[in-house]
Write an enzyme that holds these catalytic residues in place. Sequence first.
Site, short mmCIF file in Angstrom:
data_model
loop_
_atom_site.label_atom_id
_atom_site.label_comp_id
_atom_site.label_asym_id
_atom_site.label_seq_id
_atom_site.Cartn_x
_atom_site.Cartn_y
_atom_site.Cartn_z
N HIS A 56 8.72 -22.48 24.26
CA HIS A 56 8.62 -21.43 23.24
C HIS A 56 10.00 -21.13 22.66
O HIS A 56 10.70 -20.22 23.11
CB HIS A 56 8.03 -20.17 23.88
CG HIS A 56 7.61 -19.12 22.90
ND1 HIS A 56 6.55 -18.28 23.13
CD2 HIS A 56 8.11 -18.76 21.69
CE1 HIS A 56 6.42 -17.44 22.12
NE2 HIS A 56 7.37 -17.72 21.24
N ARG A 60 13.84 -22.01 13.52
CA ARG A 60 13.94 -21.43 12.17
C ARG A 60 14.00 -22.44 11.03
O ARG A 60 13.67 -22.10 9.89
CB ARG A 60 15.16 -20.51 12.07
CG ARG A 60 15.18 -19.35 13.07
CD ARG A 60 13.98 -18.46 12.97
NE ARG A 60 14.12 -17.23 13.77
CZ ARG A 60 13.10 -16.53 14.21
NH1 ARG A 60 11.86 -16.92 13.97
NH2 ARG A 60 13.30 -15.43 14.91
N HIS A 177 -0.49 -15.83 20.78
CA HIS A 177 0.33 -14.61 20.71
C HIS A 177 -0.66 -13.45 20.79
O HIS A 177 -1.32 -13.12 19.80
CB HIS A 177 1.12 -14.60 19.41
CG HIS A 177 1.86 -13.33 19.13
ND1 HIS A 177 3.24 -13.28 19.13
CD2 HIS A 177 1.44 -12.07 18.83
CE1 HIS A 177 3.62 -12.05 18.84
NE2 HIS A 177 2.55 -11.30 18.66
N ASP A 303 11.24 -17.69 24.34
CA ASP A 303 10.96 -17.02 23.07
C ASP A 303 12.26 -16.76 22.32
O ASP A 303 12.46 -15.70 21.71
CB ASP A 303 10.18 -15.73 23.27
CG ASP A 303 9.59 -15.18 21.97
OD1 ASP A 303 9.65 -15.88 20.94
OD2 ASP A 303 9.09 -14.04 21.98
#
Length: 428
Positions: A56, A60, A177, A303
């Site tokens: 995870h 970008r 999510h 994350d």
Amino acid sequence: MSKILIRGAKVLGGDAQDVLIDGETIEAVGAGLSAEGADVIEAEGKILLPGLVDLHTHLREPGREDSETVLTGTRAAASGGYTAVFAMANTFPVADTAGVVEQVYRLGQEHGYCDVQPIGAVTVGLEGSKLAELGAMHESAAGVTVFSDDGKCVHDAVIMRRALEYVKAFGGVVAQHAQEPRLTEGAQMNEGIVSSELGLGGWPAVAEESIIARDVLLAEHVGSRVHICHLSTAGSVEIVRWAKSRGIDVTAEVTPHHLLLTDEMVRTYNPVYKVNPPLRTERDVMALREALADGTIDIVATDHAPHPHEDKDCEWAAAAMGMVGLETALSVVQQTMVETGLLTWAAVADRMSYAPARIGQAKGHGRPVSAGEPANLTLLDSAYRGEVDPAGFASRSRNTPYEGRELPGRVTHTFLRGRATVVDGKLA
């Protein structure tokens, strides 16, 4: 590539052994191996682990290169001991087609600091209304096996069921999510005593738990695989534990920051602590640690969510959610799980390498430290103690919640198929 002898490392925290690397492969593991013709790395007292795998990561690129790029993100990953990362789909454009996932995959191949496996979006544009090109992304050069709308929840039960049915055909997994959007409108932090005292919109635990409960039942009904992203509440732990007891094919992850930080940090109003899902209570933190220790939670995933300075250096309500985590993850796990006696280093290898590689089907990663295996390795100086200084990060962003905090452990070397990407704590 020349031969490399790692001398005297504690393999998985056990007895000191030598590890001989020849080209891309581990040639031998044992005591007193010959150093003839090899470059020697003295590793007495250090911990040798299989290369870490992050299921995870937000890289970008494309679209938000001001936050991170595949190059800077993989450099950060290597610095943290990672040899493979799975890149989330919430880019601009969204990674919902074969073309976009192939672009990310090839950028990872070009830069070479770690392997990059793109995650495909579940729905077109992350909008939750129409399935994306799941089959085409799987059949592409990127070979996508994990699909997620992370950043947004696949809140429509019919769409979620269809996604689970679709990926079942090729052994894929949907990574959810878990956030019921109607229950989190205007939410700014965990709903509880602290949010009431600060006057900030509360984010109830049930918003996460209700989605997890629904999705494990859907996975059972379909006979498919579901993975729960960034588990954050004690109630979520109990739901996953119950689902596993029924034989439902569910896996779950926890982030390092949810193992260490609590909603008490929000009293500072420092936006660096603003994250999705929010920091929870001490009770939740303890439940997450215990669940990671007993295997209810399968893996640690960072994350890693980089943001430019201006997106965090503002008032709380306007700040973006997310924290960088690749370069500090192993240190936080050492502090919260190893030094507390909850995990051995061998168990850390499982939660941060073997299991994430298995869930994501990362070929060549998450393999034992033994002869004949790919030389994807991480060498850690676990005795090191030092303050976190984001100025030295390889990531393009600096939004870490650990600035100035002392954390244990320092990755001294990372090897990707026998090639050093980090040497003596510095990028090669």
